[in-house]
Design a protein around this motif. Sequence first.
Motif, PDB file in Angstrom:
ATOM      1  N   SER A 131       0.835  -1.203   0.000  1.00 25.78           N
ATOM      2  CA  SER A 131       0.000   0.000   0.000  1.00 25.78           C
ATOM      3  C   SER A 131       0.867   1.249   0.000  1.00 25.78           C
ATOM      4  N   SER A 132       0.332   2.319  -0.543  1.00 22.60           N
ATOM      5  CA  SER A 132       1.068   3.572  -0.646  1.00 22.60           C
ATOM      6  C   SER A 132       0.350   4.659   0.147  1.00 22.60           C
ATOM      7  N   PHE A 133       1.132   5.410   0.953  1.00 24.08           N
ATOM      8  CA  PHE A 133       0.574   6.506   1.749  1.00 24.08           C
ATOM      9  C   PHE A 133       1.473   7.722   1.569  1.00 24.08           C
ATOM     10  N   SER A 134       0.863   8.851   1.265  1.00 24.97           N
ATOM     11  CA  SER A 134       1.632  10.046   0.947  1.00 24.97           C
ATOM     12  C   SER A 134       1.760  11.016   2.106  1.00 24.97           C
ATOM     13  N   VAL A 206       5.047  -1.379   2.804  1.00 26.71           N
ATOM     14  CA  VAL A 206       4.279  -0.142   2.649  1.00 26.71           C
ATOM     15  C   VAL A 206       5.168   0.938   2.039  1.00 26.71           C
ATOM     16  N   ARG A 207       4.631   1.656   1.060  1.00 27.49           N
ATOM     17  CA  ARG A 207       5.388   2.696   0.364  1.00 27.49           C
ATOM     18  C   ARG A 207       4.987   4.075   0.878  1.00 27.49           C
ATOM     19  N   THR A 208       5.992   4.872   1.211  1.00 25.87           N
ATOM     20  CA  THR A 208       5.760   6.205   1.761  1.00 25.87           C
ATOM     21  C   THR A 208       6.825   7.155   1.218  1.00 25.87           C
ATOM     22  N   PRO A 209       6.631   8.451   1.405  1.00 30.07           N
ATOM     23  CA  PRO A 209       7.732   9.385   1.135  1.00 30.07           C
ATOM     24  C   PRO A 209       8.926   9.052   2.023  1.00 30.07           C
ATOM     25  N   GLU A 210      10.089   9.471   1.597  1.00 31.58           N
ATOM     26  CA  GLU A 210      11.331   9.126   2.301  1.00 31.58           C
ATOM     27  C   GLU A 210      11.283   9.511   3.777  1.00 31.58           C
ATOM     28  N   GLN A 211      10.703  10.663   4.105  1.00 36.85           N
ATOM     29  CA  GLN A 211      10.720  11.143   5.479  1.00 36.85           C
ATOM     30  C   GLN A 211       9.855  10.291   6.407  1.00 36.85           C
ATOM     31  N   GLU A 277      11.214   7.880  16.284  1.00 39.91           N
ATOM     32  CA  GLU A 277      10.940   8.230  14.890  1.00 39.91           C
ATOM     33  C   GLU A 277       9.630   9.017  14.771  1.00 39.91           C
ATOM     34  N   ILE A 278       8.639   8.626  15.567  1.00 34.09           N
ATOM     35  CA  ILE A 278       7.386   9.383  15.574  1.00 34.09           C
ATOM     36  C   ILE A 278       7.647  10.827  15.999  1.00 34.09           C
ATOM     37  N   ARG A 279       8.448  10.999  17.039  1.00 35.94           N
ATOM     38  CA  ARG A 279       8.747  12.356  17.512  1.00 35.94           C
ATOM     39  C   ARG A 279       9.520  13.151  16.449  1.00 35.94           C
TER      40      ARG A 279
END
Length: 289
Positions: A131-134, A206-211, A277-279
Amino acid sequence: MSGFTQKADEGAALTPEGIEGIPNTPVTVRNDMSGTVSGPVVQASQIGNVTINYNAGPPPMDSTPGQDSVEGVSSNRFEPVPRSLEQINSIVSRRSPAWEYLAYAGYLHVGMKELESRWLDYSLGHKFAGSSFSNAEDLSRHVVAAFREVEGIAHQVGLWLSPDAQARAFGAPGESGDPVLIEHLARRLVGAYGGLIDWSIAMRSVRTPEQLSQIVGTAARFADRSIKDFRLFVVNLVERLDGLSVLVEQAPTEPIFMNFSYVMDIDSQVLEEFQAEIRRVKRLQRRWF
């Protein structure tokens, strides 16, 4: 079996403490087994165990060659754990000494071997087009939903290892076990192990932006310890049961008692990395907006 709650009609969001619904400080609840369950997902000191309590006793004084024996194995000796379905069926049909436990360990061994290809995919870092999330909001909703899936697996493991399930499968002291239920419990437990593998691969895919990619990568490691410990659980169970005859020879009139625990736990370092990482992502969001 949950250490946190999240209303189904509310979306998850990133907060300074983490993903909403996944607190930094685990909330602990009691379950119906020994041990505790804590959030996020599940952290248990002992999610369940397999207890072996078998009283072999001395051989009959009037026994003759071949009496009370199975293919040359006396009533005080045990066959090794079967490594194939054919061997399992043979032990079950002949009701070999401690057949219930040997069959159970055999089904776990065979089932784990059947999933070896999937485990290799997992251990080698395999990914697919997931799945991809932007944005962080959509990703956080997905991660919370995924953590609920792991909670469901943990609940299943607790069910298959519960004292009630074991008593029904292995039988009360002096009573024969239920071969159909023994196979069912073992296969369900292996299925939970396979579910953890699939969950981890799906999460890392899962695919996301690099950040946001490190959130996904760290979350995928939440199941690592439970996967590794299941494999150790099966290996230790098989090895110890293979040595039953030696135990009987050392103390032929003493009952045999073994306890094998399977622990579902999250590595504390992984949890800390996830929260950090969340922070980090939250700080980036503040800069952007």
